[in-house]
Design a protein around this motif. Structure first.
Motif, mmCIF file in Angstrom:
data_model
loop_
_atom_site.group_PDB
_atom_site.id
_atom_site.type_symbol
_atom_site.label_atom_id
_atom_site.label_comp_id
_atom_site.label_asym_id
_atom_site.label_seq_id
_atom_site.Cartn_x
_atom_site.Cartn_y
_atom_site.Cartn_z
ATOM 1 N N VAL A 210 1.587 -4.711 -2.736
ATOM 2 C CA VAL A 210 0.943 -5.650 -1.823
ATOM 3 C C VAL A 210 1.648 -5.614 -0.468
ATOM 4 N N CYS A 211 0.865 -5.434 0.584
ATOM 5 C CA CYS A 211 1.423 -5.386 1.935
ATOM 6 C C CYS A 211 1.797 -6.775 2.434
ATOM 7 N N ALA A 212 2.829 -6.821 3.244
ATOM 8 C CA ALA A 212 3.110 -7.999 4.055
ATOM 9 C C ALA A 212 2.146 -8.018 5.234
ATOM 10 N N LEU A 213 2.059 -9.137 5.898
ATOM 11 C CA LEU A 213 1.264 -9.225 7.117
ATOM 12 C C LEU A 213 2.123 -9.003 8.349
ATOM 13 N N ALA A 239 0.312 -11.712 -11.167
ATOM 14 C CA ALA A 239 1.070 -11.404 -12.377
ATOM 15 C C ALA A 239 0.630 -12.306 -13.529
ATOM 16 N N GLY A 240 0.337 -13.574 -13.214
ATOM 17 C CA GLY A 240 -0.141 -14.488 -14.236
ATOM 18 C C GLY A 240 -1.486 -14.097 -14.798
ATOM 19 N N HIS A 241 -2.260 -13.339 -14.033
ATOM 20 C CA HIS A 241 -3.544 -12.821 -14.504
ATOM 21 C C HIS A 241 -3.405 -11.470 -15.213
ATOM 22 N N GLY A 242 -2.187 -11.008 -15.387
ATOM 23 C CA GLY A 242 -1.975 -9.737 -16.064
ATOM 24 C C GLY A 242 -2.027 -8.521 -15.172
ATOM 25 N N VAL A 243 -1.969 -8.730 -13.857
ATOM 26 C CA VAL A 243 -2.001 -7.618 -12.909
ATOM 27 C C VAL A 243 -0.571 -7.178 -12.610
ATOM 28 N N ASP A 244 -0.331 -5.871 -12.669
ATOM 29 C CA ASP A 244 0.983 -5.321 -12.333
ATOM 30 C C ASP A 244 1.062 -5.177 -10.822
ATOM 31 N N ALA A 245 1.393 -6.284 -10.143
ATOM 32 C CA ALA A 245 1.451 -6.317 -8.679
ATOM 33 C C ALA A 245 2.862 -6.632 -8.229
ATOM 34 N N ALA A 246 3.269 -6.016 -7.131
ATOM 35 C CA ALA A 246 4.598 -6.244 -6.567
ATOM 36 C C ALA A 246 4.488 -6.350 -5.063
ATOM 37 N N GLY A 247 5.403 -7.108 -4.458
ATOM 38 C CA GLY A 247 5.408 -7.266 -3.015
ATOM 39 C C GLY A 247 5.618 -8.725 -2.643
ATOM 40 N N PRO A 248 5.418 -9.067 -1.386
ATOM 41 C CA PRO A 248 4.902 -8.206 -0.314
ATOM 42 C C PRO A 248 5.970 -7.283 0.269
ATOM 43 N N THR A 253 6.364 0.919 5.499
ATOM 44 C CA THR A 253 7.031 1.770 4.496
ATOM 45 C C THR A 253 6.296 1.823 3.158
ATOM 46 N N ILE A 254 5.384 0.905 2.895
ATOM 47 C CA ILE A 254 4.767 0.850 1.570
ATOM 48 C C ILE A 254 3.968 2.114 1.258
ATOM 49 N N PHE A 255 3.360 2.730 2.278
ATOM 50 C CA PHE A 255 2.577 3.932 2.006
ATOM 51 C C PHE A 255 3.475 5.131 1.698
ATOM 52 N N ILE A 266 -2.937 -0.073 -3.221
ATOM 53 C CA ILE A 266 -2.253 -0.916 -2.238
ATOM 54 C C ILE A 266 -3.250 -1.955 -1.738
ATOM 55 N N LEU A 267 -2.804 -3.194 -1.735
ATOM 56 C CA LEU A 267 -3.606 -4.282 -1.186
ATOM 57 C C LEU A 267 -3.135 -4.545 0.231
ATOM 58 N N THR A 268 -4.014 -4.327 1.201
ATOM 59 C CA THR A 268 -3.668 -4.542 2.606
ATOM 60 C C THR A 268 -4.259 -5.857 3.086
ATOM 61 N N MET A 269 -3.716 -6.357 4.194
ATOM 62 C CA MET A 269 -4.141 -7.648 4.706
ATOM 63 C C MET A 269 -5.291 -7.545 5.703
ATOM 64 N N TYR A 270 -5.406 -6.395 6.393
ATOM 65 C CA TYR A 270 -6.489 -6.247 7.364
ATOM 66 C C TYR A 270 -6.851 -4.774 7.478
ATOM 67 N N HIS A 271 -7.961 -4.507 8.131
ATOM 68 C CA HIS A 271 -8.610 -3.195 8.150
ATOM 69 C C HIS A 271 -7.663 -2.056 8.519
ATOM 70 N N ASP A 272 -7.127 -2.068 9.723
ATOM 71 C CA ASP A 272 -6.368 -0.915 10.203
ATOM 72 C C ASP A 272 -5.006 -0.766 9.526
ATOM 73 N N GLN A 273 -4.510 -1.822 8.908
ATOM 74 C CA GLN A 273 -3.230 -1.738 8.209
ATOM 75 C C GLN A 273 -3.288 -0.657 7.128
ATOM 76 N N GLY A 274 -4.432 -0.539 6.495
ATOM 77 C CA GLY A 274 -4.581 0.496 5.478
ATOM 78 C C GLY A 274 -5.287 1.740 5.978
ATOM 79 N N GLN A 275 -6.280 1.553 6.837
ATOM 80 C CA GLN A 275 -7.110 2.678 7.243
ATOM 81 C C GLN A 275 -6.350 3.723 8.057
ATOM 82 N N ILE A 276 -5.440 3.281 8.914
ATOM 83 C CA ILE A 276 -4.677 4.260 9.690
ATOM 84 C C ILE A 276 -3.869 5.151 8.762
ATOM 85 N N ALA A 277 -3.202 4.531 7.806
ATOM 86 C CA ALA A 277 -2.391 5.317 6.876
ATOM 87 C C ALA A 277 -3.254 6.239 6.026
#
Length: 336
Positions: A210-213, A239-248, A253-255, A266-277
């Motif tokens: 999970v990305c930070a903002l 995690a309480g829902h059984g998802v193996d998630a870590a972060g933020p 550096t997350i990519f 990877i869960l990103t917070m906004y469009h370009d945070q993930g799309q550029i990478a």
């Protein structure tokens, strides 16, 4: 030991904006026997568009008029062709007519999905300016899909490269609006959706980062408290829902960690945070999936590429990957 054969998925295909490279890409995709053997394909188009697509690709688009031919079946949508386009659409330019045609063909595909006649949809690249000229009021095609299908639950565009998926908490909104969209509930909904779609693609135990903002993940509150007050608690909820998630984790550096194999999504917070990478990592192979809808809808992650229309150089990596995902996810849906 006997095994039950996986049903052949039924995939509806539209050629996207007729001014762009979509028709050529679909013509090339369907020229490969391994693709037409992989699914029962319904082409939503008309003879004139398929003829033009074949001319762009330098090869004909073979199709049948009914099942049992071993060829894609043509759903003739010529009755929806906009007035004034009998001699073809204007190329390399966003137009109202191109948007009307793209939306008309997609509407048929959505009707087929709603009625259970297809298991997945693949559409070639669209042009948002054309869609808005044609009267689409939603920000993007995903919101339009929601409206047409009557979906009221959380949806998100997911972007896919081989081995890595991303989802977004906010998407096609201005940067000024991102802050309001980063809520604990929204982060949880987006994380659950990413986990669900990854599992639906065949991954048994997806690992999600999970990305930070904020820069440096907020640096203990110095650069903002989103990570402390919103994103971190949402990761705990996942995690309480059984998802193996870590972060933020810091988004700069997350990519790198994902590229090294630490995460499947990877869960990103906004469009370009993930799309550029993602586009730097694999522009010619990326796929976009409309997540959270009752039918998998896939498309190449690139645009209409007006600059290369008709030159025979449009790369087919993304449309092939989009088709493969539609077949894979649609096949699992058909088997249920």
């Amino acid at each position: 030991m006997t095994t039950t054969p996986t049903p052949r998925p039924r995939v509806a295909i539209t050629l996207g904006d007729p001014a762009g490279v979509g028709p050529e890409l679909i013509a090339r995709l369907l020229s490969r026997r391994e693709n037409t053997d992989a699914a029962d394909i319904v082409l939503i188009s008309d003879a004139d568009e398929l003829r033009a697509a074949g001319e762009d690709a330098g090869l004909p688009v073979a199709h049948g008029d009914g099942p049992g031919t071993g060829l894609p079946v043509l759903y003739d949508n010529s009755g929806a062709r906009p007035a004034g386009t009998t001699d073809g659409f204007e190329r390399r330019k966003a137009t109202r007519e191109g948007g009307l045609w793209a939306l008309a063909n997609l509407a048929v595909a959505l009707d087929m999905a709603r009625d259970g006649r297809v298991d997945a949809i693949l559409f070639a690249p669209l042009n948002k300016s054309s869609l808005h000229l044609a009267g689409m009021t939603e920000n993007d095609e995903l919101r339009w899909f929601e409206e047409v299908l009557g979906v009221e639950t959380f949806t998100s565009e997911l972007n896919v490269l081989p081995g890595l998926w991303t989802a977004r908490v906010t998407s096609h909104v201005s940067i000024a609006e991102v802050d309001a969209g980063i809520t604990r509930d929204n982060v949880v909904e987006a994380g659950l959706l990413l986990d669900r779609v990854l599992r639906g693609s065949g991954l048994a135990a997806p690992r999600i980062g999970v990305c930070a903002l904020n820069p440096h993940a907020g640096e203990s509150g110095r650069f903002g408290r989103h990570e402390i007050d919103v994103i971190g608690p949402a990761v705990g909820d996942l995690a309480g829902h059984g998802v193996d998630a870590a972060g933020p984790f810091p988004s700069d550096t997350i990519f790198l960690r994902a590229k090294a194999g630490d995460f499947d999504g990877i869960l990103t917070m906004y469009h370009d945070q993930g799309q550029i990478a993602m586009k730097l990592m694999g522009f010619d192979g990326g796929v976009t999936i409309a997540g959270g809808l009752p039918v998998p809808i896939c498309t190449p992650a690139h645009g209409t590429a007006f600059d290369v229309v008709g030159k025979g150089v449009a790369a087919t990596g993304s449309v092939q990957n989009a088709f493969d995902l539609a077949v894979a996810i649609g096949g699992r849906k058909a088997a249920v």
